[in-house]
Structure formats: structure tokens, C-alpha cells
Write a protein that holds these residues in place. Structure first.
Motif, short mmCIF file in Angstrom:
data_model
loop_
_atom_site.label_atom_id
_atom_site.label_comp_id
_atom_site.label_asym_id
_atom_site.label_seq_id
_atom_site.Cartn_x
_atom_site.Cartn_y
_atom_site.Cartn_z
N SER A 1 21.42 49.32 57.36
CA SER A 1 21.51 50.54 56.54
C SER A 1 21.75 50.24 55.06
N LEU A 2 22.01 48.98 54.70
CA LEU A 2 22.33 48.64 53.31
C LEU A 2 21.09 48.59 52.45
N SER A 3 21.27 48.97 51.20
CA SER A 3 20.21 48.84 50.21
C SER A 3 20.53 47.67 49.29
N GLU A 4 19.59 47.34 48.43
CA GLU A 4 19.82 46.27 47.46
C GLU A 4 20.99 46.62 46.55
N LYS A 5 21.12 47.89 46.19
CA LYS A 5 22.23 48.32 45.34
C LYS A 5 23.57 48.11 46.04
N ASP A 6 23.61 48.34 47.36
CA ASP A 6 24.84 48.17 48.11
C ASP A 6 25.26 46.70 48.14
N ILE A 7 24.30 45.82 48.37
CA ILE A 7 24.61 44.39 48.43
C ILE A 7 25.12 43.91 47.07
N LYS A 8 24.47 44.34 46.01
CA LYS A 8 24.89 43.95 44.67
C LYS A 8 26.31 44.44 44.38
N ALA A 9 26.61 45.68 44.77
CA ALA A 9 27.95 46.24 44.54
C ALA A 9 29.01 45.47 45.31
N GLY B 1 33.49 41.63 45.33
CA GLY B 1 34.05 40.37 45.79
C GLY B 1 34.39 39.44 44.64
N ALA B 2 33.54 39.41 43.61
CA ALA B 2 33.81 38.57 42.44
C ALA B 2 35.06 39.05 41.71
N ILE B 3 35.22 40.37 41.60
CA ILE B 3 36.38 40.93 40.89
C ILE B 3 37.68 40.59 41.61
N THR B 4 37.70 40.75 42.93
CA THR B 4 38.95 40.61 43.68
C THR B 4 39.24 39.18 44.13
N VAL C 1 37.97 36.51 40.08
CA VAL C 1 38.61 36.73 38.78
C VAL C 1 40.10 36.96 38.93
N LEU C 2 40.52 37.81 39.86
CA LEU C 2 41.93 38.18 39.98
C LEU C 2 42.86 36.99 40.17
N PRO C 3 42.57 36.04 41.08
CA PRO C 3 43.51 34.91 41.25
C PRO C 3 43.59 33.99 40.03
N LEU C 4 42.57 34.01 39.17
CA LEU C 4 42.56 33.12 38.01
C LEU C 4 43.36 33.63 36.83
N LEU C 5 43.67 34.92 36.82
CA LEU C 5 44.37 35.49 35.67
C LEU C 5 45.86 35.18 35.73
N PRO C 6 46.49 34.96 34.57
CA PRO C 6 47.93 34.66 34.55
C PRO C 6 48.75 35.87 34.98
N ASP C 7 49.80 35.60 35.74
CA ASP C 7 50.69 36.65 36.23
C ASP C 7 52.01 36.60 35.47
N ARG C 8 51.93 36.94 34.19
CA ARG C 8 53.14 36.95 33.36
C ARG C 8 52.97 37.95 32.23
N ALA C 9 54.10 38.43 31.72
CA ALA C 9 54.08 39.39 30.62
C ALA C 9 53.75 38.69 29.31
N ALA D 1 40.49 46.40 40.00
CA ALA D 1 40.15 46.19 41.40
C ALA D 1 40.51 47.42 42.23
N PHE D 2 41.63 48.04 41.93
CA PHE D 2 42.06 49.21 42.71
C PHE D 2 41.13 50.39 42.49
N VAL D 3 40.78 50.66 41.24
CA VAL D 3 39.93 51.82 40.93
C VAL D 3 38.53 51.62 41.50
N THR D 4 37.96 50.44 41.29
CA THR D 4 36.63 50.18 41.85
C THR D 4 36.68 50.18 43.38
N GLY D 5 37.81 49.72 43.95
CA GLY D 5 37.95 49.74 45.40
C GLY D 5 37.98 51.15 45.96
N LEU D 6 38.67 52.07 45.27
CA LEU D 6 38.68 53.46 45.69
C LEU D 6 37.28 54.06 45.64
#
Length: 422
Positions: A137-145, A150-153, A156-164, A181-186
């Protein structure tokens, strides 16, 4: 854990996976399966024995044992490829290698992880038809999304520093990217849910799905349509519109509880005490109204859809959150705690998610868990009160009164909980 228990768990994992594999290939001709329930149980036991030998004697015994079992599985699969079948799957061979590995990790001291992984593997194997139908049922747009998310969460996310860092130490790069990640996930979850249920399930389901992205947009759109129904509108249409508003009203505080658990888990208990009863009451009311409403709502859902991957709007949202955090820190520095409380509450009038994320970033040493839970409640109260007024204005007093009942209920319960805790 004793060695005997480790071997029992390793064998049990093999039996669980073998049960699914044996049932899946139950109609194969005799000798046509690579492995069945007995073979998988033995593979799990073999992996467990290899793990015990590795811990008691030498790691090389584990390497040799796993390598030997793996070679047997690969050779069996290779022989199966020579059979005159139209289709031979590598799934059983991969499942066999996984079973050996799981038996090994259970025996070397990771029983919980092995059991979880074994159960997950059995679940995935049992969902063959569902996964294949979903994939078709997936389209090319779905796979790309999906790849982008997956790249965002995961990248990228684990590579960013976790400090103020930054002015007033207001910016935490990982937390701000977690917002993206949360907004795009919703948005992603709402998109997939709409694909799963479809518009034919009616306006109520579409409203609940849209509320995972923007309950305000859903509520205002339904209120506008309720006014358009007017006196001549069908009773079923009005009931369905009111049920949609009730569903969106119930979803908003529920969504904020999940958001609080992500961005401010230390204040979740205090926040849930003030918001939780309203969530339960609004959910029960929405279910009751939905049962009375039309079962086959033919109207289109609210216009809240949808790109499956709203990346740039999410980045803009994160930038707005960063600005609110910076402004809140400046207000704290200049006017004290009450100034920041006002900023958070006022922000909830137009975006409750941004307000909660900003409140979750406030310094814990200056705001205790109880105080932070109170501050997190303010934007939820402000947002519901604003929607209550707008529904009455957009739908008209007569039509709006019935539609505004869940908003009034939630506003009154949260406001009462705040007053009691002051």
C-alpha cells in the motif's frame, strides 16, 4: 541466574520462534522445511550451550559453537535453494541464526534482553501477511517520508550535544531537535492512521486523527461547519460535528501528557494529577457522544492534512520554542518566577505544545516538581478556555452550547484542580 535456567530460557526462545515457523510451513512436504519447532528449540539450546562454554571455559568455545551452528543453517538453506520450488525464502535461515544468537546472549548474562528480542522476533514473523499488505500500500512518497524520519530520529538526534548552551544557557540542541522529531512524528502518525482508517470511517475518526496534529485547527473548523449546518441541518450531521469536537477536546490534554513525559518526566506526576481527571472525563464524554452520533458520517474530515512528513513546519516550531525559552529565561532573570509563569500561560493561548516544551526546559533548581507541574497546567487551561470562547462565537450560541460542553468540562476540571492545589 543458574546455568540450568539459562539453558531453559534459551530453549524456550527457540520453541517460541519454532512454533511460528513450524505453523507457517505446516503444509510443506516432508523434508521440505529448513527447520521446524524441534530444530529451532535445538538451535536455541545450542546457542545457550555455546554461551555457557564461552563464560566457563573460553570465549573461543562460544565462537566455535556459534560458527558451527551457523554453518549448518547456511548449508541447509543452500541445499533448499536447489529444490524445484518457485519461491524459497531466507526468513527461516535468518530466524535460525537469530535463535542461536539469542540463546548465546541469554547464557552469557542478558536474559531479559534475549526474552524481549525473542518475543519481538516471533511477533514480526507472525505478521507476514499484514506487513506485506502494508508494504504494497506504500507509495514512493511514503517510503521517502519514512526514510527522512528515520534519519531525523536515529541519525541526527544521537549526534547532537545534550547540554545547555547559548545566552542564559537557554538552548539544548538535542532537546530542540527532539521537538522536531516529536512534531514530525505526530504528523507521521496521524498520516498513517488516516491511511489505515480512511475517510469512510467518518468525521469522528478523522477529527481524532487531526487532533494529534492540531486540536485547535480541528475544533475551529468543526465549529465553523456547525454554524453552516444552521437550523436546517440534519440532526445526524450536527451530532457528528459535536462528536468530532469532543474527540479533539479529549485528544489535546492526552497529547500533552505524552509530551510532558518526553520533555519534563520529573513533573509528570504533578501534571497528571491536575490534567488526568479531565482527560478521563473528556474521553468518556467523547465516547458517549460518538455512540449517539451517526455511525456512517459521510462528511470529509477537517482540513488538517497532510504531508506525511512536515519537516520545515516542525523546524519552524522548534525555532519558536527556542525563542520562547530564551524569552522565558530573560523574564526570569529580570522579573523572577512569576514573569516566566505568565509567559508560559500566555503562549498556551495559541500553541499549547510550544508552551509545555518551553516550561519543561525551565531550570529545575529554581522550579520544583510541584511548581513545574502547575506551570505546565496553565497553557492547557488557557488553550481550552480560548477554544471554548471561539466555539461559542463561531458556531453561534445555540449550536455552540452543545458542542462546547466537553471544552467547558475540561476547563472547569483543570481550573478546579489548579485552585485546589494553590
Amino acid at each position: 541466574m543458574t546455568p540450568a535456567l539459562a539453558l531453559l530460557l534459551a530453549t524456550g526462545i527457540g520453541l517460541l520462534i519454532g512454533l511460528e515457523r513450524g505453523w507457517r510451513h505446516r503444509d510443506e512436504r516432508a523434508g521440505g522445511r529448513i527447520a521446524g519447532i524441534r530444530t529451532f528449540a535445538l538451535l536455541g539450546l545450542g546457542g545457550g550451550l555455546s554461551g555457557l562454554a564461552a563464560t566457563a571455559l573460553s570465549p573461543w568455545f562460544g565462537v566455535v559453537g556459534v560458527a558451527g551452528l551457523s554453518i549448518v543453517i547456511i548449508l541447509a538453506h543452500r541445499a533448499r535453494l536447489d529444490e524445484p520450488d518457485d519461491y524459497v525464502s531466507a526468513t527461516s535461515a535468518v530466524a535460525g541464526l537469530l535463535t542461536v544468537s539469542l540463546g548465546l546472549i541469554v547464557a552469557i548474562g542478558y536474559p531479559k534482553e534475549g526474552i524481549i528480542a525473542g518475543g519481538t522476533a516471533a511477533l514480526i514473523l507472525s505478521m507476514r501477511e499484514e506487513l506485506h499488505n502494508w508494504l504494497r500500500s506504500l507509495s514512493e512518497k511514503d517510503i521517502k517520508a519514512a526514510a527522512q524520519y528515520g534519519a531525523i530520529t536515529l541519525v541526527v538526534l544521537p549526534l547532537l550535544p545534550d547540554r545547555a548552551m547559548g545566552p542564559y544557557e537557554a538552548f539544548n540542541p538535542r532537546m530542540l531537535w527532539l521537538v522536531v522529531a516529536f512534531v514530525t512524528g505526530l504528523s507521521f502518525a496521524g498520516y498513517w492512521a488516516s491511511r489505515r482508517f480512511g475517510q469512510a470511517r467518518g468525521l469522528i475518526v478523522a477529527s481524532a486523527i487531526g487532533a494529534t496534529y492540531s486540536s485547535t485547527a480541528v475544533t475551529l473548523d468543526l465549529a465553523r461547519r456547525l454554524r453552516g449546518a444552521g437550523e436546517g441541518g440534519a440532526g445526524e450531521e450536527k451530532a457528528t460535528l459535536r462528536a468530532g469536537i469532543a474527540a479533539a477536546t479529549a485528544l489535546m490534554p492526552m497529547r500533552t501528557l505524552i509530551l510532558c513525559a518526553v520533555v519534563a518526566p520529573q513533573a509528570l506526576g504533578s501534571f497528571a494529577l491536575r490534567v488526568g481527571p479531565a482527560v478521563a472525563a473528556a474521553t468518556l464524554y467523547a465516547l458517549a457522544v460518538a455512540i449517539r452520533a451517526s455511525k456512517d458520517g459521510d462528511g470529509e474530515g477537517p482540513k488538517t492534512a497532510r504531508n506525511p512528513f512536515d519537516f520545515w513546519p516542525a523546524v519552524g516550531f522548534a525555532a519558536m520554542v527556542a525563542a520562547i525559552i530564551l524569552f522565558s529565561r530573560w523574564v526570569i532573570d529580570r522579573y523572577g518566577d512569576m514573569g516566566a509563569t505568565f509567559v508560559i500561560g500566555f503562549t498556551g493561548l495559541y500553541d499549547v505544545d510550544a508552551a509545555i516544551i518551553a516550561a519543561g526546559s525551565l531550570p529545575q533548581q529554581e522550579f520544583g516538581q510541584e511548581r513545574l507541574g502547575l506551570i505546565l497546567t496553565l497553557p492547557v487551561l488557557a488553550n481550552n478556555a480560548m477554544k471554548l470562547v471561539l466555539v461559542l462565537g463561531l458556531a453561534g450560541l445555540r449550536a455552540g452550547l452543545a458542542a462546547a460542553v466537553p471544552l467547558l468540562l475540561v476547563t472547569a476540571m483543570i481550573g478546579g484542580a489548579l485552585l485546589i492545589s494553590l
